[in-house]
Scaffold this motif. Structure first.
Motif, short mmCIF file in Angstrom:
data_model
loop_
_atom_site.label_atom_id
_atom_site.label_comp_id
_atom_site.label_asym_id
_atom_site.label_seq_id
_atom_site.Cartn_x
_atom_site.Cartn_y
_atom_site.Cartn_z
N PRO A 99 -13.22 -8.08 -4.14
CA PRO A 99 -11.86 -8.55 -3.90
C PRO A 99 -10.89 -7.40 -3.60
N ILE A 100 -9.61 -7.72 -3.57
CA ILE A 100 -8.57 -6.71 -3.35
C ILE A 100 -7.86 -6.39 -4.65
N PHE A 101 -7.13 -5.27 -4.64
CA PHE A 101 -6.23 -4.93 -5.75
C PHE A 101 -5.11 -4.05 -5.22
N LEU A 102 -3.89 -4.57 -5.33
CA LEU A 102 -2.70 -3.80 -5.00
C LEU A 102 -1.66 -4.07 -6.08
N ALA A 103 -0.79 -3.10 -6.32
CA ALA A 103 0.26 -3.30 -7.33
C ALA A 103 1.51 -2.52 -6.96
N HIS A 104 2.65 -3.07 -7.37
CA HIS A 104 3.95 -2.43 -7.11
C HIS A 104 4.87 -2.74 -8.27
N GLY A 105 5.66 -1.75 -8.66
CA GLY A 105 6.63 -2.00 -9.72
C GLY A 105 6.98 -0.73 -10.45
N PRO A 106 7.88 -0.84 -11.41
CA PRO A 106 8.36 0.36 -12.11
C PRO A 106 7.28 1.09 -12.89
N ALA A 107 6.20 0.39 -13.25
CA ALA A 107 5.15 1.04 -14.03
C ALA A 107 4.12 1.76 -13.15
N PHE A 108 4.15 1.49 -11.83
CA PHE A 108 3.09 2.00 -10.97
C PHE A 108 3.54 3.16 -10.10
N ARG A 109 2.57 3.97 -9.72
CA ARG A 109 2.84 5.07 -8.81
C ARG A 109 3.15 4.56 -7.41
N LYS A 110 3.64 5.44 -6.58
CA LYS A 110 3.98 5.09 -5.20
C LYS A 110 2.97 5.71 -4.24
N ASN A 111 2.54 4.91 -3.28
CA ASN A 111 1.65 5.40 -2.22
C ASN A 111 0.44 6.12 -2.80
N LEU A 163 0.83 -1.21 0.00
CA LEU A 163 0.00 0.00 0.00
C LEU A 163 0.86 1.26 0.00
N THR A 164 1.91 1.23 0.82
CA THR A 164 2.75 2.40 1.00
C THR A 164 3.63 2.66 -0.22
N HIS A 165 4.16 1.59 -0.81
CA HIS A 165 5.13 1.74 -1.88
C HIS A 165 4.57 1.46 -3.27
N GLY A 166 3.27 1.24 -3.34
CA GLY A 166 2.64 0.97 -4.62
C GLY A 166 1.28 1.62 -4.72
N VAL A 167 0.34 0.93 -5.39
CA VAL A 167 -1.01 1.46 -5.56
C VAL A 167 -2.02 0.52 -4.92
N HIS A 168 -3.16 1.08 -4.54
CA HIS A 168 -4.23 0.33 -3.89
C HIS A 168 -5.56 0.83 -4.42
#
Length: 476
Positions: free
Chosen positions: A350-362, A55-60
């Protein structure tokens, strides 16, 4: 010796080629993970540090509206096709196709019958046709031969295979000499325990904590393999779960003669196939039978469910209110937790979270549809999306500014049926193909200029050489 302008032109050609084809080498990598039955609010029931780190380092996304019916196979096929159930054809976990005269059930091996899956094309086939490789660790449907294809690498479904073994395979495929660019990873919990215990049971706390540890294990393995900052990790699920009670059971035997119908799919959405000539009788017997049961003839099913235009949807569909259970009688199997209810209900989400170079942070987004995941995946993988019911523009704001914004497209969200996919609009990922096309045109133009310039520059020399050759003959 070529002129300076020609040298400059040749240099431009080389740069154009290198820029164009570097798009392919910069291909994004994606790992899609599904924790079956992980309801959106499980994140807050007990401490989940690894989920919250994402959640903190990616998108939610707070609210993900999945498709009706909110069951495992229909929703997992939606995630990889972007289609509603009526369009991709996997309308339930248990189905009957009157045209094929075949049944499909999780309790039998007939789920591997290719004909049930071929009303759509899952993303791994599209990805592989674009020249890439895919790896699937137990994703529902990925061990079925669909349109004569399997994923490049896949594990035949076996629930006894541990999460750690599945992760090991995914890491192996991402780091091989011919690496995958798309990985699919599936885990059965917390769905299994949610059914047994019910989501409100305090014993679900340790189950959720265990899923959080598994996510932490996956993240650690990605870091060890130097993939954490390279792979775009998407963590989602197919549906939620709601608490049931034996005090909230609707018994069909109280209202229907079993000789008048066949029950194709059960609680909480009963798919009923009346015997010949019994349609109206069956419908009328159930129409006002119970205050917590809503019964539809197929043509009356609400449009918002996108659940009527397919031959596998039965003539009568009975839908229980949230938390109510449909059984033929109380001796049938009963589960303390269940799903399949109206997809507008929060407990089904359901849930959705994502992290990586293509995604925004927090970054937190309020809402999306599960059908939007498919065009997002296609955009990340730089492959052309097939017709679908989602919208990339709905999830474009999840992407970091470093990723070029995709072209906005308009697409239909309704169809006349699963056999009319051509009527859907299409969202395509054009940058690579556009770059290649322009690059090829530039190369051809400069190649023609180069040849013409070369011929003209060499023509005087050829004429002088010809004069030198002929002169002695004239002298002779």
């Amino acid at each position: 010796m070529t002129s300076k302008p020609l040298s400059v032109s040749f240099t431009i050609v080389i740069l154009t080629l290198s820029t164009t084809f570097s798009l392919q080498s910069d291909q994004q990598k994606v790992l899609l993970v599904s924790f079956d039955g992980f309801r959106w609010d499980y994140l807050y029931k007990v401490p989940t540090p690894h989920f919250h780190d994402l959640l903190t380092h990616g998108v939610h996304v707070k609210q993900v509206t999945n498709i009706f019916i909110t069951k495992t196979y229909p929703n997992h096929y939606t995630l990889v096709t972007g289609l509603f159930a009526e369009n991709h054809g996997i309308v339930a976990n248990d189905m009957f196709d009157p045209v094929l005269n075949k049944s499909f059930s999780l309790d039998h091996m007939n789920i591997y019958d290719s004909e049930f899956w071929e009303e759509a094309i899952p993303i791994w086939i599209t990805n592989q046709k674009a020249g890439h490789a895919t790896g699937s660790a137990m994703w529902p449907g990925a061990d079925v031969k669909i349109h004569k294809s399997f994923p490049t690498h896949y594990m035949p479904y076996n629930e006894s295979v541990s999460f750690e073994e599945r992760v090991a395979k995914i890491i192996e495929w991402f780091t091989s000499e011919e690496p995958i660019n798309l990985g699919l990873l599936y885990w059965e919990d917390p769905d299994d325990m949610g059914h047994q215990l019910g989501p409100d049971n305090p014993l679900m706390g340790p189950v959720i904590s265990d899923i959080d540890r598994k996510l932490g294990y996956l993240i650690q393995r990605l870091k060890e393999a130097k993939l954490w900052d390279v792979v775009n990790l998407i963590v989602t699920s197919d549906h939620g779960m709601t608490q049931c009670s034996k005090e909230r059971v609707i018994e069909l035997d109280q209202y229907l003669d079993r000789d008048h119908y066949t029950l194709i799919d059960q609680s909480p959405v009963a798919a009923i196939l009346p015997k010949e000539g019994k349609l109206d009788e069956v419908y009328e017997a159930l129409a006002d039978a119970h205050p917590n049961l809503t019964v539809y003839k197929k043509e009356e099913i609400p449009e918002r469910w996108h659940y009527k235009y397919n031959k596998r949807i039965q003539p009568v569909v009975a839908v229980a209110d949230e938390g109510w259970y449909i059984l033929q009688n109380k001796s049938d199997e009963f589960l303390l937790g269940n799903h399949g209810y109206d997809n507008a209900l929060a407990e089904m989400h359901p849930i959705f979270l994502a992290h990586g170079p293509a995604f925004r942070k927090n970054f937190t987004k309020e809402a999306m549809n599960s059908t939007d995941l498919y065009p997002l995946l296609c955009h990340l993988l730089n492959i052309t999306a097939l017709p679908h019911n989602g919208s990339l523009s709905n999830v474009q704001d999840l992407l970091s500014s470093a990723v070029p914004k995709a072209i906005a497209y308009t697409q239909s969200t309704t169809l006349l049926g699963g056999d009319h996919l051509g009527e859907l609009g299409q969202e395509e990922s054009y940058p690579y193909f556009l770059g290649v096309s322009l690059g090829c045109i530039i190369v051809i133009v400069f190649f023609v200029i180069f040849i013409k310039h070369l011929i003209h520059s060499q023509l005087p020399a050829l004429q002088d050489m010809q004069a030198e050759i002929t002169q002695p003959l004239l002298q002779a």
